[in-house]
Design a protein around this motif. Structure first.
Motif, PDB file in Angstrom:
ATOM      1  N   VAL A   1       2.206  -5.996   4.433  1.00  0.00           N
ATOM      2  CA  VAL A   1       2.466  -4.904   3.491  1.00  0.00           C
ATOM      3  C   VAL A   1       1.242  -4.018   3.273  1.00  0.00           C
ATOM      4  O   VAL A   1       1.379  -2.899   2.762  1.00  0.00           O
ATOM      5  CB  VAL A   1       2.933  -5.434   2.111  1.00  0.00           C
ATOM      6  N   ILE A   2       0.065  -4.486   3.651  1.00  0.00           N
ATOM      7  CA  ILE A   2      -1.156  -3.735   3.348  1.00  0.00           C
ATOM      8  C   ILE A   2      -1.149  -2.330   3.963  1.00  0.00           C
ATOM      9  O   ILE A   2      -1.326  -1.339   3.237  1.00  0.00           O
ATOM     10  CB  ILE A   2      -2.405  -4.530   3.790  1.00  0.00           C
ATOM     11  N   PRO A   3      -0.934  -2.186   5.281  1.00  0.00           N
ATOM     12  CA  PRO A   3      -0.950  -0.820   5.819  1.00  0.00           C
ATOM     13  C   PRO A   3       0.181   0.052   5.281  1.00  0.00           C
ATOM     14  O   PRO A   3       0.008   1.262   5.106  1.00  0.00           O
ATOM     15  CB  PRO A   3      -0.818  -1.038   7.334  1.00  0.00           C
ATOM     16  N   VAL A   4       1.335  -0.555   4.991  1.00  0.00           N
ATOM     17  CA  VAL A   4       2.465   0.220   4.477  1.00  0.00           C
ATOM     18  C   VAL A   4       2.128   0.797   3.104  1.00  0.00           C
ATOM     19  O   VAL A   4       2.338   1.992   2.846  1.00  0.00           O
ATOM     20  CB  VAL A   4       3.730  -0.659   4.395  1.00  0.00           C
ATOM     21  N   PHE A   5       1.570  -0.024   2.216  1.00  0.00           N
ATOM     22  CA  PHE A   5       1.265   0.448   0.869  1.00  0.00           C
ATOM     23  C   PHE A   5       0.049   1.378   0.853  1.00  0.00           C
ATOM     24  O   PHE A   5      -0.017   2.288   0.028  1.00  0.00           O
ATOM     25  CB  PHE A   5       1.047  -0.745  -0.066  1.00  0.00           C
ATOM     26  N   LEU A   6      -0.893   1.168   1.755  1.00  0.00           N
ATOM     27  CA  LEU A   6      -2.050   2.062   1.804  1.00  0.00           C
ATOM     28  C   LEU A   6      -1.634   3.471   2.213  1.00  0.00           C
ATOM     29  O   LEU A   6      -2.223   4.461   1.758  1.00  0.00           O
ATOM     30  CB  LEU A   6      -3.088   1.515   2.786  1.00  0.00           C
ATOM     31  N   LEU A   7      -0.622   3.569   3.060  1.00  0.00           N
ATOM     32  CA  LEU A   7      -0.149   4.875   3.517  1.00  0.00           C
ATOM     33  C   LEU A   7       0.951   5.441   2.632  1.00  0.00           C
ATOM     34  O   LEU A   7       1.400   6.571   2.860  1.00  0.00           O
ATOM     35  CB  LEU A   7       0.354   4.770   4.962  1.00  0.00           C
ATOM     36  N   SER A   8       1.389   4.663   1.635  1.00  0.00           N
ATOM     37  CA  SER A   8       2.480   5.109   0.765  1.00  0.00           C
ATOM     38  C   SER A   8       2.118   4.840  -0.691  1.00  0.00           C
ATOM     39  O   SER A   8       2.661   3.908  -1.307  1.00  0.00           O
ATOM     40  CB  SER A   8       3.783   4.395   1.133  1.00  0.00           C
TER      41      SER A   8
ATOM     42  N   LEU B   1       0.822  -7.918  -3.495  1.00  0.00           N
ATOM     43  CA  LEU B   1       0.106  -9.027  -2.859  1.00  0.00           C
ATOM     44  C   LEU B   1       0.177 -10.294  -3.715  1.00  0.00           C
ATOM     45  O   LEU B   1       0.440 -11.388  -3.200  1.00  0.00           O
ATOM     46  CB  LEU B   1      -1.348  -8.641  -2.612  1.00  0.00           C
ATOM     47  N   SER B   2      -0.045 -10.140  -5.013  1.00  0.00           N
ATOM     48  CA  SER B   2      -0.014 -11.325  -5.879  1.00  0.00           C
ATOM     49  C   SER B   2       1.381 -11.919  -5.944  1.00  0.00           C
ATOM     50  O   SER B   2       1.547 -13.143  -5.912  1.00  0.00           O
ATOM     51  CB  SER B   2      -0.502 -10.957  -7.280  1.00  0.00           C
ATOM     52  N   ALA B   3       2.403 -11.068  -5.992  1.00  0.00           N
ATOM     53  CA  ALA B   3       3.776 -11.574  -6.031  1.00  0.00           C
ATOM     54  C   ALA B   3       4.152 -12.260  -4.726  1.00  0.00           C
ATOM     55  O   ALA B   3       4.816 -13.306  -4.728  1.00  0.00           O
ATOM     56  CB  ALA B   3       4.750 -10.431  -6.325  1.00  0.00           C
TER      57      ALA B   3
END
Length: 314
Positions: free
Chosen positions: A141-148, A158-160
């Protein structure tokens, strides 16, 4: 009791559809079940892991590279492509784009091995993708959320996802231990009874998941119909495309479980990870998303039967 559960297993498709109808019609029951969804999902996972057992679950670890590639494509490449497409179209911040990107970023639903089994295919590949996808989600999920940035807080997700990974690890470990100690050689009749129990669990869980959809159906039926169409195209369309691709590649043994995982994602994870301002507009999407998920065994049965034939056309 065992006889009754085997009957439920034999008619699992009907039981799941009845669960959907109950979710639509029994609003009070849906509201009462909603707070217990985490416990019910954990129970379903326990039953699934108990049914499969550790030897069968880990028997395909030699194909781990193939599973890793599948997870990276399904949970990282596809949502990144969706982000790029929605950005070009200028709709990246709309509820539709946010819902679809979050859905594509999520790991498999807990019930994917059960749906696979209901269609007559081996559930172990779906179970392994469920475990691997959940474990890798904090990374994918890191690259997806960084770009969105419109999706919300990366740290909350991340914690969830880490909490979810820990819960799944404990639940699966306990189920494997119980299977090893209590029923190392599960008789066919008992296995069918466990299948019936898991189908009942799926039917009850969907009632709670539909809690937001019943009232919305009476309040805004046109909006619900619109979201229902979107979720059916997203879920069943992904399954169809994934199945056709894998059959064309000659991967008939994993075509069905991988396709079921591709379309059926644990989108609800984000409801506990992101703020209400992000997730409230997506509640109808979540409710509608249950319809194609629970209709998979009926709608896709004929297509997926091609993977059971000696010579399946691509």
């Amino acid at each position: 009791m065992i006889k009754l559960l085997t009957i439920v297993a034999r008619h699992g498709q009907v039981a799941m559809i009845l669960g959907l109808l109950a979710g639509f019609l029994l609003k009070d029951l849906a509201s009462a079940l909603k707070p217990w969804l985490p416990e019910m999902v954990a129970g379903l996972l326990f039953l699934t892991a108990f049914r499969i057992g550790a030897p069968r679950a880990f028997g395909g670890l030699k194909d781990g590279l193939s599973g890793l590639k599948s997870i990276l494509i399904l949970q990282m490449l596809l949502p990144l492509l969706a982000v790029a497409l929605f950005w070009v179209m200028g709709i990246a911040a709309t509820p539709l784009a946010v819902a679809l990107v979050l859905m594509l970023s999520a790991p498999s639903v807990t019930g994917s091995p059960n749906i696979t089994l209901l269609l007559g295919h081996a559930p172990e590949p779906a179970f392994r993708l469920l475990i691997l996808g959940t474990a890798l989600m904090p990374l994918t999920v890191i690259p997806v959320f960084l770009l969105s940035p419109e999706l919300g807080s990366l740290w909350n997700v991340l914690s969830a996802s880490l909490r979810l990974t820990g819960t799944i690890g404990v639940t699966v470990g306990l189920a494997f231990a119980c299977r090893h100690l209590l029923a190392p050689n599960l008789a066919e009749r008992t296995a069918r009874a466990v299948d019936g129990l898991t189908i009942l669990a799926l039917a009850v869980i969907v009632i709670g998941l539909m809690a937001a959809l019943g009232p919305a159906l009476y309040r805004a039926p046109v909006e619900v119909a619109k979201w229902l169409g979107i979720t059916c195209v997203a879920n069943l369309g992904l399954q169809y495309l994934c199945f056709r691709w894998l059959m064309w590649r000659g991967a008939k043994d994993i075509a069905v479980p991988t396709s079921i995982v591709a379309g059926n994602r644990n989108f609800a994870l984000f409801l506990i990870a992101l703020p209400a301002s992000t997730t409230d507009p997506l509640l109808i999407f979540l409710g509608c998303y249950q319809v194609p998920m629970y209709m998979t065994a009926l709608v896709m049965r004929r297509l997926y039967a091609r993977a059971l034939t000696p010579e399946s056309p691509a």
